[in-house]
Design an enzyme around this catalytic site. Sequence first.
Site, PDB file in Angstrom:
ATOM      1  N   HIS D 133       2.415  12.991   1.316  1.00 38.07           N
ATOM      2  CA  HIS D 133       2.739  12.156   2.479  1.00 38.07           C
ATOM      3  C   HIS D 133       4.299  11.837   2.914  1.00 38.07           C
ATOM      4  O   HIS D 133       4.517  13.049   1.562  1.00 38.07           O
ATOM      5  CB  HIS D 133       2.232  10.669   1.783  1.00 38.07           C
ATOM      6  CG  HIS D 133       2.695   9.300   1.923  1.00 38.07           C
ATOM      7  ND1 HIS D 133       4.091   9.253   3.040  1.00 38.07           N
ATOM      8  CD2 HIS D 133       1.474   9.076   2.911  1.00 38.07           C
ATOM      9  CE1 HIS D 133       2.970   7.853   3.426  1.00 38.07           C
ATOM     10  NE2 HIS D 133       2.259   7.760   3.519  1.00 38.07           N
ATOM     11  N   ASP D 211       3.162  12.303  -6.685  1.00 37.42           N
ATOM     12  CA  ASP D 211       2.751  10.840  -5.998  1.00 37.42           C
ATOM     13  C   ASP D 211       1.167  10.675  -6.643  1.00 37.42           C
ATOM     14  O   ASP D 211       0.704  11.046  -6.129  1.00 37.42           O
ATOM     15  CB  ASP D 211       3.134  11.113  -4.776  1.00 37.42           C
ATOM     16  CG  ASP D 211       2.823   9.797  -3.635  1.00 37.42           C
ATOM     17  OD1 ASP D 211       2.600   9.205  -4.069  1.00 37.42           O
ATOM     18  OD2 ASP D 211       3.019  10.645  -2.934  1.00 37.42           O
ATOM     19  N   GLN D 214      -2.277   7.162  -4.995  1.00 43.13           N
ATOM     20  CA  GLN D 214      -3.334   7.021  -4.288  1.00 43.13           C
ATOM     21  C   GLN D 214      -4.489   7.156  -6.155  1.00 43.13           C
ATOM     22  O   GLN D 214      -5.087   6.661  -6.036  1.00 43.13           O
ATOM     23  CB  GLN D 214      -4.362   7.956  -3.268  1.00 43.13           C
ATOM     24  CG  GLN D 214      -3.223   7.934  -2.262  1.00 43.13           C
ATOM     25  CD  GLN D 214      -3.979   6.799  -1.328  1.00 43.13           C
ATOM     26  OE1 GLN D 214      -5.012   5.932  -1.463  1.00 43.13           O
ATOM     27  NE2 GLN D 214      -2.764   6.511  -0.472  1.00 43.13           N
ATOM     28  N   LYS D 237      -1.964  -1.194  -3.460  1.00 44.16           N
ATOM     29  CA  LYS D 237      -3.077  -0.165  -2.751  1.00 44.16           C
ATOM     30  C   LYS D 237      -3.823  -0.328  -4.245  1.00 44.16           C
ATOM     31  O   LYS D 237      -4.721  -0.005  -4.101  1.00 44.16           O
ATOM     32  CB  LYS D 237      -2.511   1.639  -2.693  1.00 44.16           C
ATOM     33  CG  LYS D 237      -1.715   1.915  -1.352  1.00 44.16           C
ATOM     34  CD  LYS D 237      -1.242   3.647  -1.154  1.00 44.16           C
ATOM     35  CE  LYS D 237      -0.745   3.448  -0.696  1.00 44.16           C
ATOM     36  NZ  LYS D 237      -0.786   3.902   0.942  1.00 44.16           N
ATOM     37  N   CYS D 375       0.743   9.604   8.577  1.00 40.99           N
ATOM     38  CA  CYS D 375       1.832   9.811   7.698  1.00 40.99           C
ATOM     39  C   CYS D 375       2.322  11.386   6.642  1.00 40.99           C
ATOM     40  O   CYS D 375       2.535  11.095   5.957  1.00 40.99           O
ATOM     41  CB  CYS D 375       3.076   9.409   6.663  1.00 40.99           C
ATOM     42  SG  CYS D 375       2.836   7.328   7.084  1.00 40.99           S
TER      43      CYS D 375
HETATM   44  C1  LIG Z   1       0.025   9.596  -0.771  1.00 41.16           C
HETATM   45  C2  LIG Z   1       0.756   9.046  -0.962  1.00 41.16           C
HETATM   46  N1  LIG Z   1       1.690   8.754  -0.720  1.00 41.16           N
HETATM   47  C3  LIG Z   1       2.635   7.648  -0.560  1.00 41.16           C
HETATM   48  C4  LIG Z   1       2.443   6.874   0.160  1.00 41.16           C
HETATM   49  C5  LIG Z   1       4.045   5.900   0.377  1.00 41.16           C
HETATM   50  O1  LIG Z   1       3.729   4.417  -0.138  1.00 41.16           O
HETATM   51  P1  LIG Z   1       3.970   3.226   0.349  1.00 41.16           P
HETATM   52  O2  LIG Z   1       4.351   2.696   1.625  1.00 41.16           O
HETATM   53  O3  LIG Z   1       3.750   1.795  -0.690  1.00 41.16           O
HETATM   54  O4  LIG Z   1       5.618   3.076  -0.665  1.00 41.16           O
HETATM   55  C6  LIG Z   1       1.442   6.449  -0.163  1.00 41.16           C
HETATM   56  C7  LIG Z   1       0.938   5.215   1.636  1.00 41.16           C
HETATM   57  O5  LIG Z   1       0.768   4.692   2.252  1.00 41.16           O
HETATM   58  C8  LIG Z   1      -0.006   7.800   0.054  1.00 41.16           C
HETATM   59  O6  LIG Z   1      -1.098   7.817   0.574  1.00 41.16           O
END
Ligand SMILES: Cc1ncc(COP(=O)(O)O)c(C=O)c1O
Lengths: 155, 155, 417, 417
Positions: D133, D211, D214, D237, D375
Amino acid sequence: MFDDLRDLYQEVILDHGRRPRHAHRPEQVDATAKGDNPMCGDRVQVFVRYAPDGSIAETGFDARGCAISIASADLMAETVQGRTPDDARALFAAFREMARTGVCPECGGEKFDEALERLQPLSGVHEYPSRVKCATLPWHALVAALAGEKESTSE
Amino acid sequence: MFDDLRDLYQEVILDHGRRPRHAHRPEQVDATAKGDNPMCGDRVQVFVRYAPDGSIAETGFDARGCAISIASADLMAETVQGRTPDDARALFAAFREMARTGVCPECGGEKFDEALERLQPLSGVHEYPSRVKCATLPWHALVAALAGEKESTSE
Amino acid sequence: MNVTTPILAPGRLDVARVREDFPILGETVRGKPLVFLDSAASAQKPRVVIDAMRETMETQYANVHRGLHWMSERTTDAYEGTRDAMAALINAPDRHEIVFVRNSTEAINLVAHSFGRGILKPGLAVLISGMEHHSNIIPWMMLREAYGTELRVAPITDAGELDMAGFEALLADGKVGLVAITHMSNVLGTYTPAERIVQIAHAHGAKVLFDGSQAVVHRRVDVQALDCDFYAITGHKLYGPTGIGVLWARRELLERMPPFMGGGEMISSVSYERATWAEVPHKFEAGTPAIIEAIGLKAAIGYVQSIGYEAIAAHEASLTEHAMARLSAIEGVHILGRAQDRGGVVSFVLDRAHAHDVATLLDRQGIAVRAGHHCAEPLMRRFGVESTARASFGVYTTREEIDALGDTLERVREFFA
Amino acid sequence: MNVTTPILAPGRLDVARVREDFPILGETVRGKPLVFLDSAASAQKPRVVIDAMRETMETQYANVHRGLHWMSERTTDAYEGTRDAMAALINAPDRHEIVFVRNSTEAINLVAHSFGRGILKPGLAVLISGMEHHSNIIPWMMLREAYGTELRVAPITDAGELDMAGFEALLADGKVGLVAITHMSNVLGTYTPAERIVQIAHAHGAKVLFDGSQAVVHRRVDVQALDCDFYAITGHKLYGPTGIGVLWARRELLERMPPFMGGGEMISSVSYERATWAEVPHKFEAGTPAIIEAIGLKAAIGYVQSIGYEAIAAHEASLTEHAMARLSAIEGVHILGRAQDRGGVVSFVLDRAHAHDVATLLDRQGIAVRAGHHCAEPLMRRFGVESTARASFGVYTTREEIDALGDTLERVREFFA
Ligand SMILES: Cc1ncc(COP(=O)(O)O)c(C=O)c1O
Ligand SMILES: Cc1ncc(COP(=O)(O)O)c(C=O)c1O
């Protein structure tokens, strides 16, 4: 109006808070440590003089803080005098339990009975969780000094 | 099942989205600009060839995007042909209003009537706010090209 | 007061009706009705804020932006609506100048990081005042450490006001790139003379950041009239939720500043070689924002506006005057700060009693005040104290609550006499 | 299913009863019942979360820490309780290793900033994967820019799995100081082989950040079993509120890392010359935290635990299997990623139709899917697409909803044929 508060601020606490007997640096200092509660700004430095047999001959302190922390430091100085470092640590464990919960049913046995009775007025802090650290701060510093450390926090 | 959607995806949009007539770079390019919608990844580059009198002789484009953005680019190319840059900008203003609200009561007057009728199938996007930018993106790029800029965003 | 009065007669605040908007005010503490005099630390929340958050989660929630579906579009509209509401509240000329952050601490850190390292020339200085909250001290100390930026501190007077001569003197050498000063002290209640600060700072080539954490709660803030460059706001003191705050900054500065954090939502395009940033303010809003909280903040803004800053300021001025008189009348009570222009925050010490003991005794009667250094240790030192007790007021504070504080303090004094 | 069954028979999830916990699922969209298949972007909130936040604001709220009064003590207890709950959820050995942040984006930025600049030796590299991401790409690109840290990208296979040989090869020269990799891809659904990654990385002297944005939603995470060094979590999430997330890190690392932001609550003492930092985790929590949101997150954790990860994983596995089969059966639909070990996220493209158009047509029927680059632009490029549509599942997703998606997609295909 403050009748309930007498649980916490018993006469003995007000008295020791106002006129501590041990708020000084002994002539001879064998160990010392500082304690610091960043959440409220209380600070204490504890000084220890050992007897030739390794027991605690004298404890003094220099403190800035509330009535409870000063009274606690003063009562601590009284109750650890003449004890071995191990016993002082055990007494702290018992006292900490009392400060947290108001009681300490399984505490110490006979050899601490009198000391805990002396410390009992401080047990009222258990109803004011943010004040528990005021009461335990000097003890943390003492234990650090006994361990040869320079600093402690009450965390 | 998708009867309601025919409001948005009218046959003319599906058709121009699938088989755009102006999706190419003219032989001669006098002005060009890119448009970019970072929120959804649509990208378009618009090419303009001017006539000797300064009006728009031809518009072409290279686009990556959804049916709506491609159809909009294609219909734009049709409707601005032969117009002065000022008129193209005025037409965009009218079209943008239509895309946002579904109608454009105070728009343009006679000289835009036919063009707006041609663009009317795109007005369905107003019910899908996040798609409005798909329809306006090529126009933003056109206006940037007419102004001699290299880039635009649909923001 | 007439019961048929509308909630808020113009310029007048009906505190009894305001209190009905705050469910928590009906609670009891240690068997006594809650007397909440700690609003400067964080304000209580009106029902409209609670409901806005609940309704979002119950009926209309999805992640914002990028979502091509109904729930996401609706949530995005609501979320982005807060930008408009905040821009209107502080009269920002452009909604894109409203950057969402967690709190004013993050707002200031963002400026220290992005403006501090990205725009401020090395060798320049940041000028703060002697009455700053740690949140407006530490970021500049960290910048000094990382980047060599000098840190200067403008003196304050014994009355707790900014020493304007001392302030101006520190600007004289033209090396100050940024003045970062509180708009209202959380300890002394002092409002700083914001317009003059800006005039002087700009005349010396320095940008100006105001820490508006306290000020915007109590009086109308107009960033265009102030003519400042940055303004930091924290939502939870403004009757809004925790987790949401705002940095306002001039668009041209935001455009030039590099991003603070990187991630989703703040980019325009990404390859491993190069990323391009999204337009402001999104460039500064990496990751999923505090969506529900922003929506709650909009309700809080609406609430404040429905009462009106005039009524708020008048109400708090009268409370403060009353509190100053009542507390001053108590033997052994000393109030810190006697600024001419001040808001509803009163810090005091009591002879022979430590502030923590005072706070505990008050708490026993259900009266919540703060005691400690109020995240302003250098200011404490300036006044030669370790800690103070602090009573602070909000729209729901009553005269009776201040009387309760005064009466109880009398007993506290006796208790420790 | 027997009506007297407890809400959740062991290992089994009664989706009808789960759905009753989510008020929003009763809503309609464009006249159709909401079919919410966008949980990977942000999950809906169960009533217990909504209630926990509401109750906090209605009955027990004040700023945390430093408050010597009842409301503050109670709020602090509740807030700090989330640290314990989160430590238990991910089996962290020490509650002080739980750092509250806004979201996983901030968690990763915190590590990039504090570990990256404070601990990672200049000249070392960070190794990410080809399926990250943006939130786990950009912070490392910014670190490269500011600090010269190299950025390496481990390849992924056509099936959407980490190419382990390629991964290991990039570690061979011993220059990688940190491996930062997703635990579950938000596009492909792939779970990465976390234990093996850690073994290999540690053998080459690199620390490991996962990370977990998910992964922790869908399967039990045990940071001690994984033996990783950092783990990033985002609350929204995990059925929790927005505005709150968690960075878990080994205490010894947190102790050594310099703070990220400066301000109130994160210091031990302050003078203008020198500040000393509070103990971890407070050192990393400058300013008033997201108090109400943390309390909401605790309720979310409790909710997830009350269902149990076994039941969640089984439910989602069966949904995913069904979805893969149903969508694969549609002519012209291509699913991205065929990892062996995968969770409830299915990305797909449809011939002759752009993902945005697909999403809009689905939305018209009340079906919410995400469309775009999610993203993850570099990953899109890896698979030669500009964007995909993505359906993602949560505890409340039903087989019928997937059938609705499948049936509607058939019509979409015809529409664009
Ligand atoms: C794999 C992963 N990493 C990072 C993020 C970033 O999460 P957040 O926007 O809550 O910081 C997300 C979700 O958007 C994600 O799916
Ligand atoms: C003057 C001032 N500045 C900054 C802050 C920090 O606000 P926050 O903790 O919401 O970031 C506060 C409040 O604590 C404050 O009163």
